[in-house]
Scaffold this motif. Structure first.
Motif, short mmCIF file in Angstrom:
data_model
loop_
_atom_site.label_atom_id
_atom_site.label_comp_id
_atom_site.label_asym_id
_atom_site.label_seq_id
_atom_site.Cartn_x
_atom_site.Cartn_y
_atom_site.Cartn_z
N ARG A 1 0.84 -1.21 0.00
CA ARG A 1 0.00 0.00 0.00
C ARG A 1 0.86 1.25 0.00
O ARG A 1 0.58 2.21 -0.71
CB ARG A 1 -0.95 0.01 1.21
CG ARG A 1 -2.17 -0.85 1.02
CD ARG A 1 -3.19 -0.65 2.14
NE ARG A 1 -2.67 -0.99 3.47
CZ ARG A 1 -2.63 -2.22 3.96
NH1 ARG A 1 -3.07 -3.24 3.25
NH2 ARG A 1 -2.16 -2.45 5.17
N ALA A 2 1.94 1.24 0.78
CA ALA A 2 2.85 2.40 0.82
C ALA A 2 3.50 2.62 -0.54
O ALA A 2 3.64 3.76 -0.98
CB ALA A 2 3.91 2.19 1.91
N VAL A 3 3.88 1.54 -1.21
CA VAL A 3 4.49 1.66 -2.54
C VAL A 3 3.47 2.23 -3.52
O VAL A 3 3.78 3.15 -4.28
CB VAL A 3 5.03 0.29 -3.02
CG1 VAL A 3 5.39 0.33 -4.49
CG2 VAL A 3 6.23 -0.13 -2.18
N ARG A 4 2.25 1.69 -3.52
CA ARG A 4 1.21 2.20 -4.44
C ARG A 4 0.99 3.70 -4.24
O ARG A 4 0.94 4.46 -5.19
CB ARG A 4 -0.10 1.47 -4.21
CG ARG A 4 -0.18 0.13 -4.84
CD ARG A 4 -1.59 -0.46 -4.72
NE ARG A 4 -1.51 -1.89 -4.80
CZ ARG A 4 -1.48 -2.69 -3.75
NH1 ARG A 4 -1.57 -2.23 -2.53
NH2 ARG A 4 -1.38 -3.99 -3.92
N ARG A 5 0.85 4.08 -2.99
CA ARG A 5 0.58 5.49 -2.67
C ARG A 5 1.74 6.39 -3.11
O ARG A 5 1.54 7.41 -3.78
CB ARG A 5 0.31 5.64 -1.17
CG ARG A 5 -0.09 7.02 -0.73
CD ARG A 5 -0.49 7.10 0.75
NE ARG A 5 0.36 6.33 1.65
CZ ARG A 5 0.00 5.18 2.24
NH1 ARG A 5 -1.17 4.65 2.01
NH2 ARG A 5 0.83 4.56 3.04
N ARG A 6 2.95 6.01 -2.77
CA ARG A 6 4.13 6.83 -3.10
C ARG A 6 4.35 6.94 -4.61
O ARG A 6 4.64 8.02 -5.12
CB ARG A 6 5.37 6.24 -2.42
CG ARG A 6 6.64 7.02 -2.65
CD ARG A 6 6.60 8.32 -1.93
NE ARG A 6 7.90 8.98 -2.09
CZ ARG A 6 8.15 10.20 -1.72
NH1 ARG A 6 7.21 10.91 -1.14
NH2 ARG A 6 9.33 10.72 -1.90
N VAL A 7 4.20 5.82 -5.31
CA VAL A 7 4.39 5.84 -6.77
C VAL A 7 3.36 6.75 -7.43
O VAL A 7 3.70 7.58 -8.27
CB VAL A 7 4.33 4.40 -7.34
CG1 VAL A 7 4.21 4.42 -8.85
CG2 VAL A 7 5.56 3.60 -6.91
N ALA A 8 2.10 6.60 -7.04
CA ALA A 8 1.05 7.44 -7.63
C ALA A 8 1.30 8.92 -7.35
O ALA A 8 1.20 9.76 -8.26
CB ALA A 8 -0.32 7.03 -7.10
N PRO B 1 -4.25 5.78 -12.38
CA PRO B 1 -5.39 5.05 -11.85
C PRO B 1 -5.03 3.66 -11.32
O PRO B 1 -5.80 3.07 -10.57
CB PRO B 1 -6.33 4.93 -13.06
CG PRO B 1 -5.43 4.97 -14.23
CD PRO B 1 -4.28 5.87 -13.83
N GLU B 2 -3.85 3.15 -11.71
CA GLU B 2 -3.50 1.79 -11.32
C GLU B 2 -2.00 1.66 -11.07
O GLU B 2 -1.19 2.06 -11.90
CB GLU B 2 -3.89 0.82 -12.44
CG GLU B 2 -3.46 -0.60 -12.23
CD GLU B 2 -3.76 -1.48 -13.43
OE1 GLU B 2 -3.33 -2.63 -13.40
OE2 GLU B 2 -4.40 -1.01 -14.40
N VAL B 3 -1.67 1.12 -9.90
CA VAL B 3 -0.29 0.74 -9.60
C VAL B 3 -0.34 -0.70 -9.12
O VAL B 3 -0.85 -0.98 -8.03
CB VAL B 3 0.36 1.64 -8.52
CG1 VAL B 3 1.77 1.16 -8.21
CG2 VAL B 3 0.37 3.09 -8.94
N ALA B 4 0.12 -1.62 -9.93
CA ALA B 4 0.15 -3.03 -9.57
C ALA B 4 1.52 -3.34 -8.98
O ALA B 4 2.55 -3.03 -9.58
CB ALA B 4 -0.10 -3.90 -10.80
N VAL B 5 1.52 -3.94 -7.79
CA VAL B 5 2.77 -4.27 -7.11
C VAL B 5 2.93 -5.78 -7.06
O VAL B 5 2.03 -6.50 -6.64
CB VAL B 5 2.80 -3.70 -5.67
CG1 VAL B 5 4.10 -4.09 -4.97
CG2 VAL B 5 2.65 -2.19 -5.69
N ARG B 6 4.08 -6.24 -7.53
CA ARG B 6 4.39 -7.67 -7.50
C ARG B 6 5.59 -7.89 -6.60
O ARG B 6 6.67 -7.34 -6.85
CB ARG B 6 4.70 -8.15 -8.91
CG ARG B 6 5.09 -9.60 -8.95
CD ARG B 6 5.39 -10.02 -10.36
NE ARG B 6 5.88 -11.38 -10.34
CZ ARG B 6 5.90 -12.16 -11.39
NH1 ARG B 6 5.47 -11.71 -12.54
NH2 ARG B 6 6.36 -13.37 -11.30
N VAL B 7 5.40 -8.68 -5.55
CA VAL B 7 6.51 -9.05 -4.66
C VAL B 7 7.13 -10.31 -5.26
O VAL B 7 6.50 -11.37 -5.28
CB VAL B 7 6.03 -9.28 -3.22
CG1 VAL B 7 7.21 -9.70 -2.33
CG2 VAL B 7 5.36 -8.03 -2.67
#
Length: 117
Positions: free
Chosen positions: A75-82, A94-100
């Motif tokens: 969630r932190a990565v999505r928020r910061r990237v956006a 509108p979309e940030v997909a994060v893959r670990v």
């Protein structure tokens, strides 16, 4: 001071295009900032971006230390990237997909909280 004639308003003179790879570098750096601490053997976050007009769809791949709250980190990565892509490139995200891709143990014998050894 004299006015320059023959020139239209700035919006009428042209457009600015930001390459997908530039937006991907912004996204990767933002993901790195959001994760804060990269595992010792972990690779830096990578990002791929698809830009259509003023909209960017972002995919980020990263490695995390374990144990950690994976959902909170993503969630932190999505928020910061956006936030960073919107601020620096002026694009809607509108979309940030994060893959670990990988989890790295943070210490020898480390066990998550509440686990039984």
């Amino acid at each position: 001071m004299t006015a320059v004639t023959g020139r239209g308003a700035p919006a009428e003179r042209g457009e600015t295009r930001i390459a997908d790879r530039v937006v991907a570098k912004i996204a990767a750096q933002a993901a790195k900032e959001a994760v804060a601490e990269r595992p010792e053997a972990g690779a830096a976050p990578r990002a791929t971006v698809t830009v259509h007009r003023d909209t960017a769809r972002v995919r980020v791949s990263l490695e995390l230390g374990y144990p950690c709250d994976i959902g909170r980190r993503c969630r932190a990565v999505r928020r910061r990237v956006a936030e960073r892509v919107e601020a620096l490139a002026g694009m809607e995200v509108p979309e940030v997909a994060v893959r670990v891709e990988r989890l790295h143990p943070t210490g020898a014998g480390a066990a998550p909280e509440g686990s039984i050894r």
